[in-house]
Design a protein around this motif. Sequence first.
Motif, PDB file in Angstrom:
ATOM      1  N   SER A   1     -25.228  50.780   0.469  1.00 29.68           N
ATOM      2  CA  SER A   1     -24.378  49.690   0.712  1.00 29.68           C
ATOM      3  C   SER A   1     -24.035  48.671  -0.451  1.00 29.68           C
ATOM      4  O   SER A   1     -23.364  47.688  -0.206  1.00 29.68           O
ATOM      5  CB  SER A   1     -24.892  48.821   2.089  1.00 29.68           C
ATOM      6  N   TYR A   2     -24.361  49.432  -1.713  1.00 30.92           N
ATOM      7  CA  TYR A   2     -23.777  48.589  -2.626  1.00 30.92           C
ATOM      8  C   TYR A   2     -23.062  49.092  -3.686  1.00 30.92           C
ATOM      9  O   TYR A   2     -23.535  50.648  -3.865  1.00 30.92           O
ATOM     10  CB  TYR A   2     -25.190  48.018  -3.636  1.00 30.92           C
ATOM     11  N   ILE A   3     -22.061  48.595  -4.541  1.00 28.49           N
ATOM     12  CA  ILE A   3     -21.274  49.246  -5.489  1.00 28.49           C
ATOM     13  C   ILE A   3     -21.311  48.124  -6.842  1.00 28.49           C
ATOM     14  O   ILE A   3     -21.125  47.079  -6.629  1.00 28.49           O
ATOM     15  CB  ILE A   3     -19.671  49.511  -4.840  1.00 28.49           C
ATOM     16  N   PHE A   4     -21.475  48.699  -7.789  1.00 29.18           N
ATOM     17  CA  PHE A   4     -21.068  48.038  -9.117  1.00 29.18           C
ATOM     18  C   PHE A   4     -19.621  48.184  -9.467  1.00 29.18           C
ATOM     19  O   PHE A   4     -19.013  49.394  -9.326  1.00 29.18           O
ATOM     20  CB  PHE A   4     -21.962  48.324 -10.201  1.00 29.18           C
ATOM     21  N   ILE A   5     -18.838  46.982  -9.930  1.00 26.78           N
ATOM     22  CA  ILE A   5     -17.590  47.032 -10.117  1.00 26.78           C
ATOM     23  C   ILE A   5     -17.660  46.307 -11.471  1.00 26.78           C
ATOM     24  O   ILE A   5     -18.252  45.351 -11.953  1.00 26.78           O
ATOM     25  CB  ILE A   5     -16.785  46.523  -9.272  1.00 26.78           C
ATOM     26  N   ALA A   6     -16.448  46.829 -12.287  1.00 27.18           N
ATOM     27  CA  ALA A   6     -16.140  46.132 -13.586  1.00 27.18           C
ATOM     28  C   ALA A   6     -14.810  45.551 -13.643  1.00 27.18           C
ATOM     29  O   ALA A   6     -13.921  46.342 -13.165  1.00 27.18           O
ATOM     30  CB  ALA A   6     -16.249  47.213 -14.856  1.00 27.18           C
ATOM     31  N   ILE A   7     -14.514  44.222 -13.734  1.00 30.35           N
ATOM     32  CA  ILE A   7     -13.207  43.742 -13.693  1.00 30.35           C
ATOM     33  C   ILE A   7     -13.099  42.735 -15.032  1.00 30.35           C
ATOM     34  O   ILE A   7     -14.140  42.385 -15.188  1.00 30.35           O
ATOM     35  CB  ILE A   7     -12.848  43.113 -12.301  1.00 30.35           C
ATOM     36  N   GLU A   8     -11.841  42.400 -15.081  1.00 31.99           N
ATOM     37  CA  GLU A   8     -11.656  41.101 -16.077  1.00 31.99           C
ATOM     38  C   GLU A   8     -11.125  40.086 -15.299  1.00 31.99           C
ATOM     39  O   GLU A   8      -9.881  39.938 -14.783  1.00 31.99           O
ATOM     40  CB  GLU A   8     -10.683  41.590 -16.999  1.00 31.99           C
ATOM     41  N   PRO A   9     -12.022  39.102 -15.136  1.00 29.33           N
ATOM     42  CA  PRO A   9     -11.426  38.012 -14.015  1.00 29.33           C
ATOM     43  C   PRO A   9     -10.279  37.383 -14.315  1.00 29.33           C
ATOM     44  O   PRO A   9      -9.515  36.771 -13.292  1.00 29.33           O
ATOM     45  CB  PRO A   9     -12.798  37.088 -14.099  1.00 29.33           C
ATOM     46  N   GLU A  10      -9.938  37.178 -15.635  1.00 33.40           N
ATOM     47  CA  GLU A  10      -8.602  36.615 -16.092  1.00 33.40           C
ATOM     48  C   GLU A  10      -7.481  37.359 -15.629  1.00 33.40           C
ATOM     49  O   GLU A  10      -6.434  36.844 -15.459  1.00 33.40           O
ATOM     50  CB  GLU A  10      -8.622  36.194 -17.699  1.00 33.40           C
TER      51      GLU A  10
ATOM     52  N   ARG B   1     -12.409  41.213  -2.273  1.00 35.22           N
ATOM     53  CA  ARG B   1     -13.156  40.789  -1.001  1.00 35.22           C
ATOM     54  C   ARG B   1     -12.480  41.437   0.223  1.00 35.22           C
ATOM     55  O   ARG B   1     -13.085  41.632   1.325  1.00 35.22           O
ATOM     56  CB  ARG B   1     -13.568  39.511  -0.961  1.00 35.22           C
ATOM     57  N   SER B   2     -11.176  41.488   0.061  1.00 36.92           N
ATOM     58  CA  SER B   2     -10.298  41.783   1.223  1.00 36.92           C
ATOM     59  C   SER B   2     -10.140  43.141   1.147  1.00 36.92           C
ATOM     60  O   SER B   2      -9.483  43.990   2.019  1.00 36.92           O
ATOM     61  CB  SER B   2      -8.844  41.194   1.163  1.00 36.92           C
ATOM     62  N   THR B   3     -10.890  44.165   0.328  1.00 38.92           N
ATOM     63  CA  THR B   3     -10.362  45.599   0.173  1.00 38.92           C
ATOM     64  C   THR B   3     -11.364  46.252   1.550  1.00 38.92           C
ATOM     65  O   THR B   3     -12.497  45.817   1.732  1.00 38.92           O
ATOM     66  CB  THR B   3     -11.229  46.039  -1.121  1.00 38.92           C
ATOM     67  N   ARG B   4     -10.689  47.191   1.846  1.00 42.11           N
ATOM     68  CA  ARG B   4     -11.393  47.991   3.026  1.00 42.11           C
ATOM     69  C   ARG B   4     -12.639  48.464   2.782  1.00 42.11           C
ATOM     70  O   ARG B   4     -12.778  49.203   1.733  1.00 42.11           O
ATOM     71  CB  ARG B   4     -10.433  49.094   3.509  1.00 42.11           C
ATOM     72  N   GLY B   5     -13.853  48.269   3.372  1.00 45.51           N
ATOM     73  CA  GLY B   5     -15.247  48.616   3.155  1.00 45.51           C
ATOM     74  C   GLY B   5     -15.939  47.547   2.431  1.00 45.51           C
ATOM     75  O   GLY B   5     -17.007  47.655   2.536  1.00 45.51           O
ATOM     76  N   VAL B   6     -15.467  46.613   2.010  1.00 44.10           N
ATOM     77  CA  VAL B   6     -16.102  45.723   1.234  1.00 44.10           C
ATOM     78  C   VAL B   6     -16.445  44.521   2.201  1.00 44.10           C
ATOM     79  O   VAL B   6     -15.772  43.802   2.673  1.00 44.10           O
ATOM     80  CB  VAL B   6     -15.388  45.282  -0.213  1.00 44.10           C
ATOM     81  N   VAL B   7     -17.661  44.156   2.019  1.00 50.72           N
ATOM     82  CA  VAL B   7     -18.228  42.626   2.662  1.00 50.72           C
ATOM     83  C   VAL B   7     -17.838  41.580   1.719  1.00 50.72           C
ATOM     84  O   VAL B   7     -17.336  40.841   2.318  1.00 50.72           O
ATOM     85  CB  VAL B   7     -19.474  42.855   3.268  1.00 50.72           C
ATOM     86  N   ASP B   8     -18.422  41.674   0.712  1.00 54.14           N
ATOM     87  CA  ASP B   8     -18.580  40.263  -0.003  1.00 54.14           C
ATOM     88  C   ASP B   8     -19.072  40.537  -1.575  1.00 54.14           C
ATOM     89  O   ASP B   8     -19.991  41.566  -1.532  1.00 54.14           O
ATOM     90  CB  ASP B   8     -19.216  39.349   0.631  1.00 54.14           C
ATOM     91  N   PHE B   9     -19.013  39.823  -2.451  1.00 60.27           N
ATOM     92  CA  PHE B   9     -19.782  39.820  -3.632  1.00 60.27           C
ATOM     93  C   PHE B   9     -21.293  39.374  -3.475  1.00 60.27           C
ATOM     94  O   PHE B   9     -21.538  38.664  -2.441  1.00 60.27           O
ATOM     95  CB  PHE B   9     -19.231  38.914  -4.745  1.00 60.27           C
ATOM     96  N   VAL B  10     -22.153  39.938  -4.289  1.00 65.40           N
ATOM     97  CA  VAL B  10     -23.537  39.359  -4.103  1.00 65.40           C
ATOM     98  C   VAL B  10     -23.452  38.349  -4.936  1.00 65.40           C
ATOM     99  O   VAL B  10     -22.998  38.206  -6.063  1.00 65.40           O
ATOM    100  CB  VAL B  10     -24.811  40.566  -4.888  1.00 65.40           C
TER     101      VAL B  10
END
Length: 162
Positions: free
Chosen positions: A53-62, A71-80
């Motif tokens: 139930s956990y996935i690591f993701i890499a993004i550039e917040p800017e 968070r609205s992506t299908r299958g995702v509940v929320d960030f830890v």
Amino acid sequence: MKEWYLLYCKRGEQKRASAHLENQHVECYYPEIEIEKVLRGKRQRLQEPLFPSYIFIAIEPEKGPSFTTIRSTRGVVDFVRFGAQPYKVPKSLIEHLQSHQIDESDYSNTPESGQMVHITSGQFSGFDAIYQEADGEKRSILLITLINQKVKVKIENTDVDW
């Protein structure tokens, strides 16, 4: 610069969430291990997530996508989160996970048919037996010699030393 975050996903929907995130150009990582299970009476090797139930993701917040979009992506509940902000996972942890190959033999702890085993606890404690086959996920069928006759018994896997 990309930052790593940890997402909590709906049960069993890591692959779906990962596919939808990758369509949004988000780098995803969830380590898997190959395990051996008995399903419907047959031994099978399956891929299972190391962290269900956990996935690591890499993004550039800017640059995006935004936290709300993720968070609205299908299958995702929320960030830890710790507090109000999503937790940033140290890059060194991700590199460590990616660099270490998990030895799959550590997770395949059932012996081969015909192998000698020792029963460590339960009513047959101290007996040596011959492993026959798995009986579900938690028990095994063993041959034990009682009164000069081989008898099949079902023993909890926790009571046997392979």
